[in-house]
Every structure is written in C-alpha cells, then in structure tokens.
Scaffold this motif. Sequence first.
Motif, PDB file in Angstrom:
ATOM      1  N   LYS A   3       1.159  -1.189   0.345  1.00  0.00           N
ATOM      2  CA  LYS A   3      -0.209  -0.178  -0.079  1.00  0.00           C
ATOM      3  C   LYS A   3       0.656   1.831  -0.351  1.00  0.00           C
ATOM      4  O   LYS A   3       1.966   1.453   1.150  1.00  0.00           O
ATOM      5  CB  LYS A   3      -0.655  -0.208   0.944  1.00  0.00           C
ATOM      6  CG  LYS A   3      -1.903  -1.303   1.004  1.00  0.00           C
ATOM      7  CD  LYS A   3      -2.997  -1.583   2.523  1.00  0.00           C
ATOM      8  CE  LYS A   3      -2.493  -1.265   3.362  1.00  0.00           C
ATOM      9  NZ  LYS A   3      -3.332  -2.120   4.401  1.00  0.00           N
ATOM     10  N   LYS A   4       0.675   2.259  -0.760  1.00  0.00           N
ATOM     11  CA  LYS A   4       1.635   3.112  -1.031  1.00  0.00           C
ATOM     12  C   LYS A   4       0.001   4.269  -0.956  1.00  0.00           C
ATOM     13  O   LYS A   4      -0.593   4.864  -1.938  1.00  0.00           O
ATOM     14  CB  LYS A   4       2.250   3.301  -1.914  1.00  0.00           C
ATOM     15  CG  LYS A   4       3.169   4.687  -1.973  1.00  0.00           C
ATOM     16  CD  LYS A   4       4.609   4.277  -3.683  1.00  0.00           C
ATOM     17  CE  LYS A   4       4.811   5.290  -3.314  1.00  0.00           C
ATOM     18  NZ  LYS A   4       6.179   5.491  -4.344  1.00  0.00           N
ATOM     19  N   ALA A   5       0.531   5.492  -0.356  1.00  0.00           N
ATOM     20  CA  ALA A   5      -0.041   6.234  -0.298  1.00  0.00           C
ATOM     21  C   ALA A   5      -0.119   7.998  -0.453  1.00  0.00           C
ATOM     22  O   ALA A   5       1.493   8.326   0.291  1.00  0.00           O
ATOM     23  CB  ALA A   5      -1.384   6.953   1.075  1.00  0.00           C
ATOM     24  N   LEU A  22      -0.974   6.861   8.704  1.00  0.00           N
ATOM     25  CA  LEU A  22      -0.771   6.103   8.355  1.00  0.00           C
ATOM     26  C   LEU A  22       0.872   5.620   8.181  1.00  0.00           C
ATOM     27  O   LEU A  22       1.266   4.152   8.552  1.00  0.00           O
ATOM     28  CB  LEU A  22      -0.522   6.420   6.617  1.00  0.00           C
ATOM     29  CG  LEU A  22      -1.987   6.880   5.757  1.00  0.00           C
ATOM     30  CD1 LEU A  22      -1.872   7.552   4.228  1.00  0.00           C
ATOM     31  CD2 LEU A  22      -3.028   5.159   6.161  1.00  0.00           C
ATOM     32  N   TRP A  28       2.209   0.900   5.381  1.00  0.00           N
ATOM     33  CA  TRP A  28       1.976   2.042   4.507  1.00  0.00           C
ATOM     34  C   TRP A  28       3.378   2.927   3.753  1.00  0.00           C
ATOM     35  O   TRP A  28       4.042   3.157   4.961  1.00  0.00           O
ATOM     36  CB  TRP A  28       1.297   2.869   4.419  1.00  0.00           C
ATOM     37  CG  TRP A  28      -0.543   2.708   4.740  1.00  0.00           C
ATOM     38  CD1 TRP A  28      -0.547   1.867   5.719  1.00  0.00           C
ATOM     39  CD2 TRP A  28      -1.183   3.007   3.793  1.00  0.00           C
ATOM     40  NE1 TRP A  28      -2.543   1.459   5.848  1.00  0.00           N
ATOM     41  CE2 TRP A  28      -2.498   2.221   4.166  1.00  0.00           C
ATOM     42  CE3 TRP A  28      -1.705   3.044   2.748  1.00  0.00           C
ATOM     43  CZ2 TRP A  28      -3.622   2.539   3.694  1.00  0.00           C
ATOM     44  CZ3 TRP A  28      -2.721   3.466   1.956  1.00  0.00           C
ATOM     45  CH2 TRP A  28      -4.179   2.783   2.281  1.00  0.00           C
ATOM     46  N   THR A 231      -9.934   2.316   2.494  1.00  0.00           N
ATOM     47  CA  THR A 231      -9.856   0.629   2.673  1.00  0.00           C
ATOM     48  C   THR A 231     -10.725  -0.371   3.373  1.00  0.00           C
ATOM     49  O   THR A 231     -11.134  -1.182   2.882  1.00  0.00           O
ATOM     50  CB  THR A 231      -9.107   0.247   3.913  1.00  0.00           C
ATOM     51  OG1 THR A 231      -9.239   0.496   5.131  1.00  0.00           O
ATOM     52  CG2 THR A 231      -7.277   1.082   3.700  1.00  0.00           C
TER      53      THR A 231
END
Length: 353
Positions: A3-5, A22, A28, A231
């Motif tokens: 997961k990359k925000a 996060l 993340w 999510t």
Amino acid sequence: MKKKAVVVGALGVIGRYIVEKLVAEGDWQVVGLSRRPAKDGPRYRHIPVDLLDLEDVADKLGKLRDVTHIFYAAFQPGTGNAANYAAVIAPNRDMLVHSVSAIAKASRSLQRVVLVTGTKYYGTHLGPLKTPMRETDPRHMPPDFYFDQIDWLTAFQRGKKWSWTELRPQTLCGFAPGTAMSILPAIAVYAAISKELGLPLRFPGKPGAYGTIYQVTESSHFASAALWAATEKRTANQAYNITNGDYFRWRNVWPRIADVFGMKVGDVQTISLTQHMADKADLWTAMTKKYGLKKFDFDQLVAWPFADYVFGSDWDVMSDVTKSRLHGFQEVVDSEVMFERLLTRFRKERIVP
C-alpha cells in the motif's frame, strides 16, 4: 498487498494527521505533497510542489508509479472578503484535477481517492439550514468549490477500476503551524491573551451562538475515518459525514475551557477577533519570551476570520453520521473532554502559556 499513499496537503490540519496515522500503521509507504518543504522520515517522503503549476506537477508526480491510494486534503483560501466564494473555485478545483490526473496516469495500481470536503456542502456558512444534515440532502445555491471538486472527480472516475470516497468533516480540531484552519489554537491563543491582560474568558461570538447546537471533528479522529474510507469496500463512490459523533453548546464547554487556563468565565461579549487581534503580535512576542513558549509567528498560529465564522454561527450545526456507522466506522469522541485534553496539551507543549 503493498500500500502506497499520496497525501495531498500533507502539512495541513487534516493532512499531517493522516500522514501520522498511516506511518503508524506500519504497512504503508507515504508520500506527502505541499507547497512547503518538510523532512522525510521512516516510510515517508515529502515532495514540495505547486499544484497550480502544470510543469511542476508533471515533473514531480509523473514518477509516482505504484500509488494505491490518494488522500486529497489540500485547500487554498481566498483573499479579501470571505463571502467571495467564487474566487476560490478555480484554484481549489484545479489543484485536485492536476494532482489526481497526474497520479492516476502514472499509477496503474490506484484503488481509491479519498476527497475531503466539508459541511459547507450543505450551506452551513450561509445561515440556518435543515438539521441533521444528511448526505442525500440537496445542494445549496452555488458557488461552492466542493461541488466543482466532487463533480469533476465523479466524472473522471467513471469507467475506471479505482473508486472515490468523499468525507465531510466539521470544524477540525488539531494543530498545524502555518495552516491555521483549526478552532483549537484560536481558543488557546485568545484565552492566553485574555488572561495576560487580566480579563475573564468571555465568549467572543454572537449571544445566539453561545447556546445553539454545534459539532466538531478531532483531526486524529478524522484520520482514522480517512483510513477506514480508503480501505472499506462499502465506501466506494460514497459520501460520508465525519464528526466526533456528538453535539454540544459552547455555553456548556466554556467553563471547562476556562478551567484549563485557570480563568473565570465572563459574560458573552461579541467582538471581531480579526480586528481585536490585529495589534496583538507584539504582545505575543513578549509572552513567548516571558513564558518560554515555542516560537511561532503570530499570524501562523491562528486564522482569526475562521474563528469569527465559527463563533458567529448562531444556528444549529448538526451532521447525521448514521451512514458511516452503518458502513463500519464506529469510533466516537467526547467533544467536551477533547477540548480539555487538547488545550491542556497545548499548554504542556508550550504552544501557549
């Protein structure tokens, strides 16, 4: 799955709390965007970028190829009369368009875009309105850049694999120096200056606002909601009200706030904080030295017009959060306890004496 925000507006009163949330989760990778530079950290990279400069956007965001989530919490306030809402539509729409377009083009992994709007969607800034506010309520008469943002995002997403979620908080309570759109520092600084001048803690807003129903959203609580929204399958292409989940009247909270500062409560005295705080920068500089406070520029601590707006709302402001609860976000915050806890922390951290 990895997961990359990307958090757009990562230094603001919403974005910095989403970043913290996060990063604390541990699974993340986070990229923060803002105009101002900031330090990188574990699992965090910061990119200073001007989202209104297409060349800058293309150069810096076009390389973000494995992004799974975008949290959009950027905001550009207008200058001049706060009622000139039309003037801020173009920049706030364009920053969203430029950032999301560039990242969506670069990353085939994109799953969800979380857009932060607010209760001005319902017209809370215009005067008395239907309460409780529900996500299905009709819009008010434009202009309102929230309409332009969500309309563009909805149209842009159509036919694509990723989805969006829109979150509508009310009066954020957090601390982000340089982005003063939070009521907490306004209360803290106003109380500290009143005390320094030997005054009681008077409610500075309209008499009617002292007794009407109001609500707020703690920034860290909102960050939890943003993670849920990003999510949870049920939140795809849906809008949600996000508040602390309770309501209060300032007249009941004010004595608790006064207790934090060791002050007595005075009678309501309606003043323009924007006008009355305009000459207090020198006093604050002296107080900073006298009490050993952290050094912040006075105009970076508080947005006084925002405080005047909050304390001038003499109509009920109530969001219905049933939809978010039914779809899985159950967390709540006791707002009266929150004010006491966060203002006490402001004092301990030497932001105010």
